[in-house]
Each structure stands twice: as structure tokens, then as C-alpha cells.
Design a protein around this motif. Structure first.
Motif, PDB file in Angstrom:
ATOM      1  N   VAL C 100      38.009 -70.542  23.564  1.00 29.07           N
ATOM      2  CA  VAL C 100      38.819 -70.639  24.776  1.00 29.07           C
ATOM      3  C   VAL C 100      40.072 -69.789  24.583  1.00 29.07           C
ATOM      4  CG1 VAL C 100      40.399 -72.252  25.914  1.00 29.07           C
ATOM      5  CG2 VAL C 100      37.982 -72.866  25.582  1.00 29.07           C
ATOM      6  N   ASN C 101      40.505 -69.107  25.637  1.00 24.98           N
ATOM      7  CA  ASN C 101      41.720 -68.298  25.541  1.00 24.98           C
ATOM      8  C   ASN C 101      42.731 -68.698  26.602  1.00 24.98           C
ATOM      9  OD1 ASN C 101      40.874 -67.159  27.964  1.00 24.98           O
ATOM     10  ND2 ASN C 101      39.733 -65.531  26.890  1.00 24.98           N
ATOM     11  N   ASP C 102      43.839 -67.998  26.629  1.00 25.42           N
ATOM     12  CA  ASP C 102      44.920 -68.403  27.528  1.00 25.42           C
ATOM     13  C   ASP C 102      44.520 -68.302  28.987  1.00 25.42           C
ATOM     14  OD1 ASP C 102      46.450 -69.030  25.413  1.00 25.42           O
ATOM     15  OD2 ASP C 102      47.737 -67.252  25.481  1.00 25.42           O
ATOM     16  N   ASP C 103      43.687 -67.315  29.286  1.00 22.75           N
ATOM     17  CA  ASP C 103      43.240 -67.189  30.672  1.00 22.75           C
ATOM     18  C   ASP C 103      42.491 -68.453  31.095  1.00 22.75           C
ATOM     19  OD1 ASP C 103      44.321 -64.734  30.710  1.00 22.75           O
ATOM     20  OD2 ASP C 103      42.419 -63.627  30.555  1.00 22.75           O
ATOM     21  N   ASP C 104      41.704 -68.966  30.177  1.00 18.41           N
ATOM     22  CA  ASP C 104      40.966 -70.192  30.501  1.00 18.41           C
ATOM     23  C   ASP C 104      41.936 -71.310  30.868  1.00 18.41           C
ATOM     24  OD1 ASP C 104      38.496 -69.003  29.931  1.00 18.41           O
ATOM     25  OD2 ASP C 104      38.704 -69.484  27.785  1.00 18.41           O
TER      26      ASP C 104
END
Lengths: 337, 337, 337, 337, 337, 337
Positions: C100-104
Motif C-alpha cells: 500500500v502507498n500514500d496514494d492508496d
């Protein structure tokens, strides 16, 4: 042409595929049955660094000996080829297996090599403790009492742990502990003797040293001498090491006959009360100051050993060790200073 | 012709019938009434070795001062004649009574002379503790932290007891205790540092010494500084010396700015946990080995002082002392060795 | 023609045989070996309601990532087909797996969805607690102290449980507990303020409210913030939440500079003693009445949560729940009224 | 001409030299002998604010009555002249002394005036408790059970303290305590009923209220009703108020016949376990959540009363009260906020 | 004409104004001074039922003897006239006072008459205990061990109490207790031997009886033999009666040489563990069933004696005795059945 | 030709290959699934000496009954052939299986045969206890009270254990325990009644006997009556056997109406306090001497049963038993005398 006798090696140093003669402890002997109902034994032999398996089949050469004579905790001399099976791990293909005998002991077999043991040589530790007693106890009969007891319990002293599971729980542990406690007490007896010059009678340095060296002497008869399977003796369970230690002092002093009875009394009192509080197992409270020195030197040395062992063995990631079941806490290991 | 100024003497050295100037502590001031209803005060003044009475009558010279200004626990300079009454005992017939003032202090008045105090000179003890810190803590910022705290708490350190009633319960007692604990810890840190060479990180000798010197630093603000009537402060009761000591370290380290934060953390942990067990007042269990050394050095030193004091003061016949209310036991004093 | 991007769904809502994009927590990653010696990983991914397995083979697409980069407790975005195997249960056939990344997070990913969490929205709870502080503490500097601390600890407050295993042991649990305690204290402060009108100084309502809101503020730094794997921090273990909470109040008050020092002192005392008895972890006894109100409101709220949780989760037949390991008792659930 | 009947006054309001009729408690009656061997009694009579002495000589008018009939703890109606002796203090020169009789009670004699008692009127408190039960318990038979018990124990409820020495140790104290606990429980039952809407069966508000009102009902038969000398009854000592309270509920419910047996059972369980822990005297652990609410409301109310009483009565200088023997601590009274 | 020798009477039987010879214990000797400074002694002499005073003036006949030779706790033969002074009570006008000597003992002087003592004759009790041992222990060497110990400790057994203050705290009390415990154990050993016929080895009746008779044998050396002032000996305080009793058994068995070593071991274990639990002073837990019988017979007998003594001595009105400081409770005495 | 009805035998006496009718307890019923997904039950039926398996397949005759009606802990009458499978062990090939019914009970089915139970016949024990009560309680109404309670609780008395796991934890155990305690108490009541002839009122022998017989009467309603699965009842858990036993006495005495109320009170007190100390579960301290006798007789009998059971069951080699989880110790079994 006679078979060449293979070299005497350590099990843990044998390369895969190589044959050798080695000593090993039978750590586990489990009986099971195959699908077809035929029984077999899985025997795990080990030295201090490797464990290897010998399967004993009901139609094989070793069946009768294994079934009748081999017991867990015994030592064997084995000739065999060492193999590493991809699934079943280290294996021995034996060509000879027999119990260790007295000749082996002469030839250098040492049970210590197969069990967890002190970092120090027991004989060297014993000599150091002996010299401490010899040089630091001025009262001649008291010194003779201490030396007599050291002499008589020498064999056990060199073998038994300090405790089964709590502190110094390994062969030679008791001796290592006694030596450390005695050195600390020597320092503290001098220090506090000087600090309280007006106490009457003065702090008894001889008594501190005798107490330090003998405070756990009862442990030499609390445990059996099998280094590979230390168990309390019947006396150990019925009376505990405090009373057994006092018995040793009391009986030996009576036998020697020349020790100041008051010193014997106080030394017995130290042995009986060195755990200081009823909740720690002391049947009486310590009523003389010498006992405090021995109690604290003893307790610190025991606890510090537990801390160091717990910190040294924990290899898991994280800032804290797992919960030590004896200490009841998780120590901080994630420090860098 | 002017009255000759009498010599400055000790109250306890005045011969009966002689006049002198002396300092004294007003140990007791009790109001009562005569049969005819007239009130009076019985004032007992004392130095370290004698107590003498001054009766203050409602129609006498000292009534107003005594009623309004004199308080138990205050010091006075008195000029008077000493008498020994067959029934009422030592008496003073005063010609002058006034509170001790700053000039008196310059002139040598020392409250220590009127209260139970350490056998050692506070300034000398302070210097010794200072030198220990200076010479035995290698880490420069940590050493500076310790020295800064010693410097700032110097006045209290030299006055307060270690505890109100338990151990070293006399002026200068805290300093005497700290010095003893620090010396023991120095020995033990070296000993166990050598004994466990493989411990990672090794036993931190600097930390042991800093902890030994500062473990009770909170007591300097747990008590007020009145040597003649030591009482806990409000902070002392609300938080206790463990938290107050940690505050001192935490605040001073923050102010100095250069101490390794991990060292500060561990030092705070030592202060907070040096009583080792919840039942002894420790809010957390000690999680590092250094703390054990300080705990045992501290506890032994405290208990030994209580034993020695109890044994030294009991003058009753018999083989055992009276039951010591703090130790909860009767010590064995009837020994000859 | 480009592949259609599958819908973003919950893992637990995917029908068997359907493909979807979903977030999941890697709950377990276990390495094992096949008969032929080839290693593989069994990875179990889950959301709050379903756990599904992905087998990662040593010759497969995900081997390197799994071996090097995937850790238990991490979150992933996965594209895959969901299957239910008759023997092995729920499986995923993945076509894409990434962390998972910040956009998620911007797109709505919320770790709370994957762990046990409070029934209430953390932000709403935080606002309510804030408003309580704002409206019910009259003393302006004290109120500012409380609000400043809420503000600074906001992120942790919204995430951490009240305790790891005892009461409110779930994300957001601390906030839920604080809110409940604060409301109870508001009622009791008013009630007892009225009941004891002659107490001097009167029961301090502001102090009760500040204490209620901040009594567990130390827990925000006792635990890390990983909602999926809450662990005590080093500070948490070395000092505990009582001292850490007092530190926060003490440091912040010093920084703000305008809070009545006596109020700060009493508030620190409340934080340190709100567990009331040494055997419950309180390092000192509470010496002011305000502390009693907070202690009882806190203790009742904690115990009631444990009772309700224990009664609600036990689904076994019988009149009593299983023995709750924390409460040490079996609750009565077989009642009809 | 007939003597004018003097006015009925309070002993403590009689001016020196004035005659009056007043009620008084015989607080102390001590027999002694004069030098010549003649016996006499010193009798101290008091009301709530003054104690005065009557000497009864062996050759005087009151000798026979005093020797045979007067007992400490009895009430008397006395006609006499009040004097203040410079040495012996307040004295009565009696012209009549007789025991209080039923007419006196009708005429307004109230034992409450002579003992420490609640600030509130017992009848008013009883009515308030009654109304709480009437309005807040919805289940009709349960409500009738509570009201029946209140009605039957009304006289004792209005007289007995909550405890002999611990909390609310004065006449009417039990009622004051019950009322306070019931109000707190009302608030908490509503609060937690709302907070846990999914609990099955829901938190039983009726049970909380019945438990709050009756939790100490056993104290009405644990103590005798002599407000001036409260003592445990034989039943009180043999069984304690928990079992006696349960008996009252059990017997009355059986007699009424219509209360849901499960409710009776749970109410009995609350009474028996409301002290929560064995170390506080609870014979069993509480197994239902309702009991927690009553326990905490009860315990807080008791402890807060002790704190407030301790703080209010201590008039000594200093920042802390004397050590309260029940609380075992010295409270902080030197605060200004 | 020679003076007629007055009759030998009891002090408590002398009529006022009559002369007699009698034995008395000097219970109290207090030095004081008259107004004019002259010192005097107030000596109180007593037998079991009366205490009378002799004033010894500094210019009188008895001054030198009293000052130098008389000690509290010593016995005297006194010739004197008994008087009852209206103010000062019973007085003796002595014409002769001397210490009791060996001739007096031959002539019937018995210290028992002056101290609280058992209702039973010590010699008769001793004989009964001896016969129990002789008739009920079948194993010949074990029986001889028990009889040897009884014989050697006979004098102390007949004098010492069971305990200083707890149970049977009077001369001969130990013997009375042992006899009672031995009889109970005889019954229980037979009963439980029959009840558990299959136990292997069976419950050892000889061991139960030897244990019952010797369980407190250490008390004969825990106390000195001065019936009028029983005190623990040095050994008694340093080791306690459990270890001292075990020593007696161990040493005597070794000396006799023929007792089954296992029996000796088990008997020692019984002595050491008969207090059953660490919190009651037992250094180890009992590991054999015989010990349970002795523990319960012992404990019941001790507690019952305390109850009966407490109930019998309390003469105050009321349904309950005063709080017994040893039992920590107020017993119910107001019963009629 | 009708099939011959096979003989009624014990399961454990059936030879391999033989058919028989027998009763058995369904000790375990576990559902599992075959590789192909088909479910089956493994049912283990047992009597006191043998356990045999019946496999119930989903396509077999017994599936429906097993799935819907059979429950663990139920008894069945089974007709089948007994087999011993080399791998799977004892098996039954059933031709009929049905629940035990009332006719079976008439025909001699006895649940006792399938559970651990007392060595003695319950009916015989009950008669003996009855006769003890009848012959040894002189007070007629008290005797009638005891007999009435025995009569009413007869069925439970004959079935329930004394405790679930601690002492006499088997069917009929309570009765065996009561009988033993009553006999001991009879002896001790006579002994101590004689020993303390002056006690007023004398030790009440009737009360001792009634207390001995009824001290655990509450256990008859603390447990359900299912001998094969003893569980506490709701009342048992909410109130415990002490209060339940007192209720039985209190209610029955009220119903009978003629028992001396003081005797009832004291008997209730004995029941409630016979565990003697709060830490052993006694809600009040025993305030009358009779209770001590019952307490010790009870406690000894319980502990001795635990020792004997522990020693008898341990079959492992070694000098000590395994650690008994209830006793918390390892008993010494390696003795030969």
C-alpha cells in the motif's frame, strides 16, 4: 589386512561421509512401530554441538542391546560413518556401539563435554576457592573446618550446578558461584570492618569468609552427581540445602573437636539464614550482621548471572528479550551503550 | 564597671553555679497553669549532651518573648547561670536569651552540634564523592551531568539524612550512605565487567557509577533542610524520591544538552527501579543488569547500618537486643567472637 | 483491447471465482519445504472478515518479493481471483501484489478496517473529548494545557488501544475509554462538589476534568502507533504510562509557562496515583480527594468493558462463560433478565 | 408560692450561674474514694457541645440512684444550676435528675442531638430514598420488595451509622450513604445502558437501583439501634452484613411471592458480592456487570467521605493531616486551589 | 525464752495482723527517692494469689541486701506480719528475709506454686506420655529412641510452657500439649490406617506416634528452665525449635545406632514440617501423609486451648470477649447452649 | 427362527469376536470428514475399564440418530460384536444402539459403574451417617433437623463428589468424606469435652455432631446430579456451598419450628466458617470452639485423601511423585517403611 582403527574425533567435527570413533550421550530413545507393525527405536546421540540419529530396527544388529541395556542419559563410544540426510538430517551408520567404560575415562572421556558447563575449569576453580580459604581465614580451627569440608565435597563441588533451573544451572555452576561470592565477601568484609571500627565484637572477617565459602555447601548433597541429569536427592527434597549444609558443618565441627563452639553456631546460623527472608525460603531471620554481607553478595551474583544469561541467549529481533520465566520480566537488550 | 562578658561555652560543659554564654536548641515548650490559675511555660533547652530547664513565669521578664516568638526547634543564644536542682534537675537562671542570628553562624554556631549527625565531616564526604565522580566516570558529558547535580544539591546533600527513621537517620546520613554505596559499586562494576567479557553491550561502568552516586539524589528534595526537624516536603510526599530524582536527572540533562540520550534514559531507569521490587516501593522492575549492582550495594549498606546502630545502642542486659521496630527482629548481641 | 480494471472491493465480499482489487493485511508468512526440498511460502492475507491464502513457490513470480520485502503486519494492494478450495479453503490467484502507498491512503485505504477497532469514529470521539475540555475547564491556562496535549497527541490518541490485552484492547480504545471516564467524572465532580460545600479548598472541578482527560495520556507514548501490531515502546517498558504521562504534563506546563504551579503539581499527582494502590501499580497513594473520583470512574469503565466484551463474545452453550484469563472468573451469562 | 419551673434549655446554652431544665447524656461515671475512704462518683453529663460534671457523694441525695440505676450511655432530664469552676471546670448543682421517659420523647427529646449525626434530616433522607425506589424501579414486584424492606427497616435505617469507625460513622450515616450511592448508580445505569445497547440481556436498570438501595440493608441488623453506643449485634458478628442483607431480601421475597425468582437471585448475588474482592470481605466474585456499578459507586462514596472528614477535622498546622488510621495515609491539606 | 517459730503458711492465707513464715517471689523491685532525696525500694512479693509490699528504706535493716543481692524473679523465704493498709494495700512487716535454698526445696518449696502452671501434675503427665510411647510404638529401636529423648529432656519437659504467649503459655504446658496431641494421633493413626488399607507402604503408626510425642521436643531447648521467667535461649532464637528438635533426634539416633535410618529420616522430616506451610513457619512442605495427622492434631489442640482460655478468662459484660491479640478476633461468649 | 438374545455383559468383559448386550457411556463424539468430503463421526463408548470405538458413516444406519440425538455424557444400551483392530484398537460392530431407559435402571443399570466412584456403597454410607446422627445427637429437635436434611438431600448425597477436582473428586465422595469427618468429630468432641470440664457453657457435643454431618450439606446443591459430568449449578457459582448450606439449615429449621434458635444460629455459623480463614474461602472467622474441631477434622480428611490418591496413582519410577497440581508439591513415595 586388519581394518585401520579410525581416529578418535568429536561427533560434531566429523565431516559428512567420514568414519570416526567418538563419544556421545544418548539424549533420546523413542520406541515406535512401522506400518507393518514392526517396532523400531529412534536413538538420538549428541555431543555439545551436534545431535545425530541412529535408527535401530527390530531385525538389526543393535536391537537386543538397545532394548535391554541402553538408557537415556548414558554415555557411549561409537564407531560409525556420519551422514547428512536431506530430509531426516544428521545420521550415523554405526559399526560399533558400546557403553563408556573406565578406560575411556582414563583416556580422556569427560562427561562435562556433553553437558552445559561452566566456562572455567572445575579443578582450577576448586584450587582458587581452596586458596581463598587457606589464606583468608585466620582462625586455625575454623580454617581447618572449611578446608575439610571442601576436601570431602570436592567431587560434588566440581560437578553440581548451583541450582537446577534458576541461576548457574550447569555443571560446575556451584563452584563458579561460590568463588564469585567469596571474592565479593572478602572485599565487603574488609570494607565494612573498617567502616564500623567501634562495633563490639567487631565484624568477624573469618566468619564472613567461612560463610561465603560454605553458604551453599548443602547443595553438594542436595543434588546427585550425574552431570547429565541433575536431580534432587531424597535428603535434598525432605530437608533442603540449608539444613543439609548446616548438618555438614555441625557434624564436621563435632568430629574435628577444636573449633570455637560459638563460631560454629554463628556459621550454622549464617548457612540457615542466608536467604534472609521467609518468603525467599529462609527459615529464620538473620540476627548477625555478617549474614547480610553473604546474603547480598549471594543474591546479586545469582541475579546477575540470570540477567547476563538471559541477555546473551536471546537472539530474536526486538528491543526486549522474551519473558524470562524465572525472572518474570523481559529484559532490555536493544541498547547501544 | 561593665559586666565582664562570660565565656562562650557549651551548655553541657558548664559547671553547676557557673555563668556562661552558650547556644541551645529549644527542644520543648509546654504551657501549664499554677494552682492559682497563673500560666507559665516550661522550656527545655539542650545541646547534644545536656538538657536544662528555664521556667518562664507570666509576670517574668521572658513571658512576652516566649509566648509570641519562641518556637520548638529554634536555636537560641543564652547567657545564664547553670544550676542542678535536687528534685527538678538541671536549670538555667538566664540573664539573656535571644534567637541565633547570622553573626553567630559566622562566629561558629553550627546546627549540626545540636542534632544527631554523621561521624564524618560533610564537606570532606562531599569532596570525596565529587572526586569519585570526577575520576571514575569516563564519559565526559555524563560526568558533567553528575557533577552538576552534586554541585547544585550540595547544601542539601550535606544536611539531610538518608531516611527519616530507617537507615542513616541523622544529619549528613545521605552523604555517608552515597559514598559507601559508590565505593561498593566501583568494586562490583570492575569485578563483574571482567567476569562477563562477552556481554553485548558490556556492563556500563560509567552508568553504574553515575547510578550509584545519584540513586538517592531525589532525597535532597524529598526532605526540607532543617537539620533539627527533618520533614518530607510537599513534593516528597506527592511523588517520592524516586520520581524526584529522575526529574533532577532529566531536567539537568536536557539543560546541559550533550549527554547521550540513551545514557540519560538508562540512568533514569536505574533511579526509578533501584528498589528492585514493587513490594519495596519500586514502580517498575529493573530491566538492565547495572541496576542490580546498585540495588544490592544500596540495600546491604542500609541494612548493615541499621544492624550496627541497633547493636551499638542497646545497653540492656541479655543476649538479644530489644525488638528493632524497623527491622522487626531482635539481634544477637551476646556473642564474644 | 486493454484489460478492464477490476472493481475495488473488499476481500470478504468477493464471490468465489470473481476477480477484484482489494487491500489486505499480510497476517502470516510461513516458510516451509516440499518433499523434494523446494522451499515455498504460505501467505495468509486478510481483511476484517475473511482470510485467504496465497502460495508463493520458489519458481513463481512472487518469490523474490515475498522473500525479501514482504513482512507480517504490512498492508498490500492485491489484484486476484478468489477461490474456495474444498480442502485448503479460501485461496487467491493473484495477478498483482504490491505494498500500500500514500496514494492508496488518499484513495480511502484505512488500516482501521483491518484490525479490531472501536465502534465509534476516532475523529468524532476526539472532537467530543476536545469539546469537553474546552467547555468544562474554567481555568484558562489549565484548559490550554489540556488542549495543547490533546492536540499534540491527537494522532496517537486516535490509534492506540487503552491496553494491549486487558480493557479496550483495540484501535481507538484509549479514546473511547477517556471519553467515557471524562463524562462520568463530570457528573461526579458536580455531585460531590455540591455534597461537600464546606470543604476548603472545595473539590476542584477543573482538576477533576483535567485529570479525567489526561489520566492515561502517557499511554499515547507507551505504545507504538502501528494499529495492526501494537507494542510497548522502550520508554513504555522502562517507565510505564504513569511516569510518561506526568512527563508530558510537566514538560508542556513548563513550556506554556502560565499554569498555576500548584494545579500542575496536583494534576501530576493525579496521573501518578490514579491506580490508587501499590498492588495495582500505583507508585504512591492518592492524597487528594479529586484522585478518588478519577480512579473509580476509570476502574469501573475498564472492568465493565471487560465484562461486556467477555459476555458478548462467548458463544459456547452453558450458564457461564469460559474463564476469562484477565478477570480470572467465569461470568454468568445464562440469565434471562 | 410554688417554685417557678425553669425553662427547657440546652445544657450548652446555659449561662454560668443560671438554672435550667435540660436533657443530657451520662457520658462517664467513675467511682473513686476520698482520702478518708469514702467513695464518690464523678459523673460527666453532656450534650453535643458541652460536658459538665456532677459529683455524687456517698452521703448525698443522688448516691443510691447513681450507684444502682445510672449507666453510662443513658439519657437524663436534669434540673440544675450551671457553674464554671476555675480549676474543675463546668459543674452542675442539680436539684433534680431522672431518666428520660416516653413523655420526653413526645415533648421533643431526640437522642440525635447528643451524638454525632448526619447533616441531613433522617426522615427527609428516608423519603428521598423511598421516592427513588418508587420512581426508578419499573418492575412492580421488585419495586414492592424494595419498598417493603425500606418500610420494615425504617427505624434502624434512620439511626444506624454506615460503619462503626470507617465511613459515615455517625447516626443516620447509613441512610446518607445509601442515598448518595443510589443517585450515582442511577446516573451510571443510564449511561452504561446506553453505551452497551447490544448486550443481551441488557444491563438491568431495575436491578442496579434495587441493588444500590439494598446493598447495605444488612447493616440495619448488623448494629443495635442505640445511637449513643452503636455495637454489632450477635448476628452481625456471626454472619456479617452481607449475609444478613441477603437473608432480608430472600425472606421478604419469599413472603411476597411474586418477584421474578431470577431477579431475587441476582439481587442477592449483588448484595453478597458488592465488596468485589475476597481481600475486601467479599465471599464470592461478582459475576454480573450490574454489581460493578454498585461496587464502584459504593466504594467511591465511602472513601470520599473519609477523605473529606479527615481533611475537615484536622486543625493542626502543616501541609499534611495526621496519619488517618483507617486510610493509612496523611492527606494533603496545604493546597490553596 | 526462745521465740516460737511461726508456722509455715502461704502468703495468701495469712490473716491481717498475723505473723508467719512463707515463700514468695520478688515480682517487682523499684527504686525511687523521697522528697528529701533519700532513696528507697518498693518491693512487691507474691505467691499465686496475693501480692504484698515491703518498703526498704536506705537507713533500714534490708537496704544493703536489697540493693546488692535481690533481683526480680528470685524466690525468698520471709518471716513477717501481714497488714492491710487502707491506702497502700497489703504490706509485710518483715522480721527475716532470705533467698530460698536447697533445703527449702527438700522441704517442699516448689516454684510451680508461684507461676501459672498446668492443671495437671507434671510427673503424672510425664509418666502417661512415657507409657504411651512404651506401649504404642512397636518398632523396638524407634521406641528406644523416643524413650531416651523423653528421659533426657525430662526436667525441661516438666517445666517449660508450649509457647511463651500463644498456646499453653504456662509451666508444664508443653507436656500437657504433647499428651493431648499424642492421644489424638493415636486415634487418627488407627482410623486412617484402617481407612486406607491399600496404601503402600501403609500409614506408619509407629512413625505417627513417635512424631506426635517428639514434634515439639525442640522446645525443651528453645526455652530456659526458669519457670518464673521463661525466655528463649540463644539456640532457640538462632535456629528455632524445629531444627533443634531435629538435631536431638538426629544426634540421639546416631548415638543409639540401631534405628532404621529411613525411620529416622522420616521422623526428622515430620519434626521439621509439622507446621505445614511456610507462612506458619514450616521451612519445607510435608511430603508424607503421617505429617498431616500430626499437624492437624497439633494445630487443633493449640487453637482450642487458646479459645478456651480466652473464653474462660474474660469476665467483662457483653456477648463477645475482648479482642484476643493472638487470635485476632473477639469470641462469642454470650451463648447459653 | 428368532435370533437368540445375546447375554447382558460388561463391555470390558467381552472377548474379541464375541457378541453381547452391554451398557456404555458415550465419552466422545467427534465429527470429521474423509478425503472425499464425506462426513463421519468417531464415537468412543466406554465402561469403567474399556473404551471401544464405533465409526458412524454418513451413509450408514446410525447416522441420523448420531447426528441428531446422541450427546457426549449420555448412556446407551448397545448390542454388538467386539473386535480388536491391530492399528485402530478396540472396535464395536453394532447391531443395535439405543439410549438407556427407565426399564434399564430397574434392570440394574447403574451410572456409578461408568464413573469413578467411592469404594463404599452409597446406600450403606448413607445409613451409617443416618445412624450416627440418630444415636449421637441428644437434643431431639436438633436431631430431627439433621435427619430431615439428610432425608431430603439423600439422592444428591449419594451421587455428588466432595469437590470437582480437589478432594474426594468422584461419585459418592461427599458421603464418604462426611462419614469420616463425623467419626473423627465424635472422638474429638468427647475428648475435648472431658478435657475442658469447666468451660461455660460446655463444649456442645450435639453441635459438633450436627456441624460435622451438615458442614458440607450445601455441596448437595452446589453441584448437579449427573454423576458422569459433575458441574456447579448457577446457585453454586453465585453463592457457594457455604451460604447454600446455611440456607438449607435456616429454611428447614424455620419450617420445623422447634429447634432452639440459638442452636440454629450456631450451626449456621459453623457451616459458614468451617473453612476457618478468609484466604481459604471462609467469609467470617469462627467465633466458637466447636467450629475448630470440625474445621480440623474436615481439613485433615480432605488433605489425607489427596495425599493417598496422589501416592496410589503415581506409577512412574523415581522417589517422588509428579507435582500434584492441587497440592503443589511432589510427594515422597520411594520409602520402604
Amino acid at each position: 589386512m586388519p581394518k585401520t582403527k579410525p581416529p578418535l574425533v568429536r561427533l560434531s567435527e566429523l565431516a559428512a561421509g567420514k568414519q570416526g570413533d567418538f563419544f556421545a550421550l544418548l539424549a533420546e530413545r523413542t520406541r515406535a512401530a512401522r506400518r507393518d507393525g514392526k517396532p523400531f527405536f529412534t536413538c538420538r546421540f549428541r555431543d555439545s554441538a551436534r545431535t545425530a540419529t541412529i535408527m535401530v530396527w527390530s531385525d538389526g544388529e543393535w536391537w537386543d542391546a538397545c532394548e535391554s541395556d541402553w538408557q537415556q542419559g548414558q554415555f557411549f563410544k561409537i564407531r560409525g560413518v556420519y551422514q547428512e540426510h536431506p530430509t531426516y538430517g544428521p545420521q550415523i551408520e554405526p559399526s560399533n556401539i558400546r557403553h563408556v567404560n573406565d578406560d575411556d575415562k582414563t583416556a580422556g572421556f569427560n562427561p562435562f563435554d556433553f553437558v552445559e558447563h561452566s566456562r572455567y575449569d572445575p579443578e582450577a576453580m576448586f584450587q582458587e576457592l581452596w586458596k581463598l580459604a587457606e589464606s583468608q581465614i585466620d582462625d586455625v580451627p575454623l580454617r581447618r573446618l572449611v578446608l575439610t569440608l571442601l576436601d570431602r565435597q570436592k567431587s560434588q563441588l566440581k560437578n553440581v550446578p548451583a541450582t537446577q533451573k534458576h541461576f548457574y544451572p550447569f555443571a560446575g555452576g556451584l563452584l563458579e558461584h561460590l568463588l564469585s561470592v567469596a571474592h565479593t565477601c572478602l572485599h565487603l568484609a574488609d570494607k565494612y570492618g573498617t567502616a564500623y571500627p567501634d562495633l563490639q565484637p567487631p565484624l568477624n572477617r573469618d566468619l564472613v569468609m567461612a560463610g561465603a565459602i560454605l553458604h551453599d555447601i548443602g547443595r553438594t548433597i542436595e543434588f546427585n552427581e550425574d552431570v547429565q541429569s541433575v536431580q534432587p536427592t531424597v535428603s535434598g527434597r525432605l530437608f533442603g540445602h540449608l539444613m543439609l549444609g548446616r548438618d555438614l558443618v555441625r557434624d564436621t565441627a563435632r568430629e574435628l573437636g577444636d573449633v570455637n563452639p560459638e563460631l560454629v553456631h554463628l556459621l550454622e546460623h549464617i548457612i540457615v539464614t542466608h536467604l534472609a527472608l521467609p518468603e525467599w525460603g529462609s527459615p529464620k531471620l538473620p540476627l548477625i550482621p555478617e549474614c547480610l554481607i553473604i546474603h547480598h553478595a549471594d543474591d546479586l551474583d545469582a541475579k546477575l548471572e540470570m540477567y547476563v544469561r538471559c541477555l546473551s541467549r536471546d537472539k530474536e529481533p526486538g528491543d526486549f528479550t522474551g519473558r524470562d520465566p524465572v525472572l518474570g520480566r523481559q529484559l532490555y537488550k536493544g541498547r547501544s551503550v
